[in-house]
Design a protein around this motif. Structure first.
Motif, PDB file in Angstrom:
ATOM      1  N   ASP A   1       5.904   4.153   9.089  1.00 62.07           N
ATOM      2  CA  ASP A   1       5.995   4.352   7.581  1.00 62.07           C
ATOM      3  C   ASP A   1       4.584   4.894   6.751  1.00 62.07           C
ATOM      4  N   MET A   2       3.579   4.210   6.981  1.00 63.36           N
ATOM      5  CA  MET A   2       2.407   4.528   6.281  1.00 63.36           C
ATOM      6  C   MET A   2       2.156   5.821   6.799  1.00 63.36           C
ATOM      7  N   ALA A   3       2.144   6.237   7.943  1.00 64.18           N
ATOM      8  CA  ALA A   3       1.646   7.468   8.421  1.00 64.18           C
ATOM      9  C   ALA A   3       2.457   8.451   7.988  1.00 64.18           C
ATOM     10  N   ARG A   4       3.682   8.255   7.757  1.00 60.67           N
ATOM     11  CA  ARG A   4       4.528   9.402   7.304  1.00 60.67           C
ATOM     12  C   ARG A   4       4.180   9.565   5.643  1.00 60.67           C
ATOM     13  N   ALA A   5       4.023   8.588   5.207  1.00 58.32           N
ATOM     14  CA  ALA A   5       3.658   8.542   3.906  1.00 58.32           C
ATOM     15  C   ALA A   5       2.358   9.423   3.322  1.00 58.32           C
ATOM     16  N   VAL A   6       1.296   9.183   4.298  1.00 59.01           N
ATOM     17  CA  VAL A   6      -0.148   9.828   4.144  1.00 59.01           C
ATOM     18  C   VAL A   6       0.062  11.322   4.311  1.00 59.01           C
ATOM     19  N   ARG A   7       1.130  11.643   5.382  1.00 58.88           N
ATOM     20  CA  ARG A   7       1.558  13.121   5.826  1.00 58.88           C
ATOM     21  C   ARG A   7       2.431  13.700   4.591  1.00 58.88           C
ATOM     22  N   GLY A   8       2.746  13.065   3.603  1.00 58.62           N
ATOM     23  CA  GLY A   8       3.451  13.569   2.512  1.00 58.62           C
ATOM     24  C   GLY A   8       4.702  13.260   2.038  1.00 58.62           C
ATOM     25  N   ALA A   9       5.363  12.291   2.752  1.00 55.83           N
ATOM     26  CA  ALA A   9       6.830  12.003   2.828  1.00 55.83           C
ATOM     27  C   ALA A   9       7.013  10.835   1.600  1.00 55.83           C
ATOM     28  N   GLY A  10       6.016  10.705   0.802  1.00 61.28           N
ATOM     29  CA  GLY A  10       6.087   9.721  -0.203  1.00 61.28           C
ATOM     30  C   GLY A  10       5.354   8.596  -0.095  1.00 61.28           C
ATOM     31  N   PRO A  11       5.681   7.541  -0.967  1.00 61.67           N
ATOM     32  CA  PRO A  11       4.979   6.389  -0.847  1.00 61.67           C
ATOM     33  C   PRO A  11       5.336   5.485   0.695  1.00 61.67           C
ATOM     34  N   HIS A  12       4.561   4.507   0.863  1.00 61.58           N
ATOM     35  CA  HIS A  12       4.890   3.694   1.855  1.00 61.58           C
ATOM     36  C   HIS A  12       5.208   2.362   1.232  1.00 61.58           C
ATOM     37  N   ILE A  13       5.723   1.540   2.054  1.00 62.38           N
ATOM     38  CA  ILE A  13       6.226   0.135   1.596  1.00 62.38           C
ATOM     39  C   ILE A  13       5.498  -0.993   1.828  1.00 62.38           C
ATOM     40  N   ALA A  14       4.242  -0.577   2.686  1.00 59.83           N
ATOM     41  CA  ALA A  14       3.426  -1.748   3.019  1.00 59.83           C
ATOM     42  C   ALA A  14       2.098  -1.926   1.835  1.00 59.83           C
ATOM     43  N   THR A  15       2.721  -2.287   0.720  1.00 60.93           N
ATOM     44  CA  THR A  15       1.881  -2.064  -0.412  1.00 60.93           C
ATOM     45  C   THR A  15       0.900  -3.349  -0.416  1.00 60.93           C
ATOM     46  N   GLY A  16      -0.078  -3.333  -1.237  1.00 60.00           N
ATOM     47  CA  GLY A  16      -0.806  -4.481  -1.407  1.00 60.00           C
ATOM     48  C   GLY A  16      -0.297  -5.542  -2.239  1.00 60.00           C
ATOM     49  N   GLU A  17       0.530  -5.188  -3.269  1.00 60.52           N
ATOM     50  CA  GLU A  17       1.234  -5.859  -3.873  1.00 60.52           C
ATOM     51  C   GLU A  17       2.363  -6.889  -2.929  1.00 60.52           C
ATOM     52  N   LEU A  18       2.830  -6.291  -2.058  1.00 60.62           N
ATOM     53  CA  LEU A  18       3.814  -6.783  -1.060  1.00 60.62           C
ATOM     54  C   LEU A  18       2.647  -7.836  -0.149  1.00 60.62           C
ATOM     55  N   GLY A  19       1.847  -7.395   0.358  1.00 58.03           N
ATOM     56  CA  GLY A  19       0.959  -8.191   1.218  1.00 58.03           C
ATOM     57  C   GLY A  19       0.481  -9.399   0.569  1.00 58.03           C
ATOM     58  N   PHE A  20       0.263  -9.324  -0.991  1.00 61.20           N
ATOM     59  CA  PHE A  20      -0.195 -10.393  -1.634  1.00 61.20           C
ATOM     60  C   PHE A  20       0.874 -11.589  -1.792  1.00 61.20           C
ATOM     61  N   HIS A  21       1.976 -11.113  -1.909  1.00 63.99           N
ATOM     62  CA  HIS A  21       3.205 -11.915  -2.139  1.00 63.99           C
ATOM     63  C   HIS A  21       3.226 -12.551  -0.539  1.00 63.99           C
ATOM     64  N   VAL A  22       3.320 -11.870   0.455  1.00 63.47           N
ATOM     65  CA  VAL A  22       3.275 -12.696   1.691  1.00 63.47           C
ATOM     66  C   VAL A  22       2.351 -13.600   1.940  1.00 63.47           C
ATOM     67  N   LEU A  23       1.103 -13.164   1.489  1.00 62.30           N
ATOM     68  CA  LEU A  23      -0.044 -14.393   1.573  1.00 62.30           C
ATOM     69  C   LEU A  23       0.359 -15.378   0.816  1.00 62.30           C
ATOM     70  N   ASP A  24       0.709 -15.199  -0.473  1.00 58.27           N
ATOM     71  CA  ASP A  24       1.069 -16.273  -1.498  1.00 58.27           C
ATOM     72  C   ASP A  24       2.094 -17.111  -0.904  1.00 58.27           C
ATOM     73  N   THR A  25       3.004 -16.693  -0.351  1.00 56.20           N
ATOM     74  CA  THR A  25       4.158 -17.515   0.360  1.00 56.20           C
ATOM     75  C   THR A  25       3.533 -18.438   1.309  1.00 56.20           C
ATOM     76  N   MET A  26       2.947 -17.605   2.125  1.00 55.38           N
ATOM     77  CA  MET A  26       2.525 -18.355   3.295  1.00 55.38           C
ATOM     78  C   MET A  26       1.226 -19.547   2.851  1.00 55.38           C
TER      79      MET A  26
END
Length: 75
Positions: free
Chosen positions: A14-39
Motif C-alpha cells: 500500500d505504501m509503495a503504491r501511494a509513493v508511486r502516486g496512487a494516493g495516501p497510504h494507511i500506515a501513518t505515524g498517527e496509526l503507529g502511535f495508537h498501536v504503540l499506545d495500546t501496547m
C-alpha cells in the motif's frame, strides 16, 4: 498464489503504491502511535493488575477498494 493467500506485506505494498502516486497510504505515524499506545497500555494493565485507559484514538482507516488486486504489479 492467488489473492486469498496474500496477507503479509500488504502495508508495504500500500505504501509503495501511494509513493508511486496512487494516493495516501494507511500506515501513518498517527496509526503507529495508537498501536504503540495500546501496547503500552496493555503492558501497564498486566503489570499493575488495574484497568488502563488507552489515551490515543485510532484515526479513521480507509477501506481497501474491492477491486484492488494485491497481486497486480506495483512498479
Amino acid at each position: 498464489m492467488g489473492a486469498a493467500g496474500v496477507g503479509r506485506g500488504l502495508g508495504v505494498l500500500d505504501m509503495a503504491r501511494a509513493v508511486r502516486g496512487a494516493g495516501p497510504h494507511i500506515a501513518t505515524g498517527e496509526l503507529g502511535f495508537h498501536v504503540l499506545d495500546t501496547m503500552v497500555s496493555i503492558d501497564e494493565a498486566v503489570t499493575s493488575g488495574d484497568t488502563v485507559r488507552v489515551a490515543s484514538i485510532a484515526p479513521a482507516v480507509p477501506l481497501v477498494p474491492e477491486d484492488r488486486d494485491p497481486c497486480e504489479a506495483t512498479v
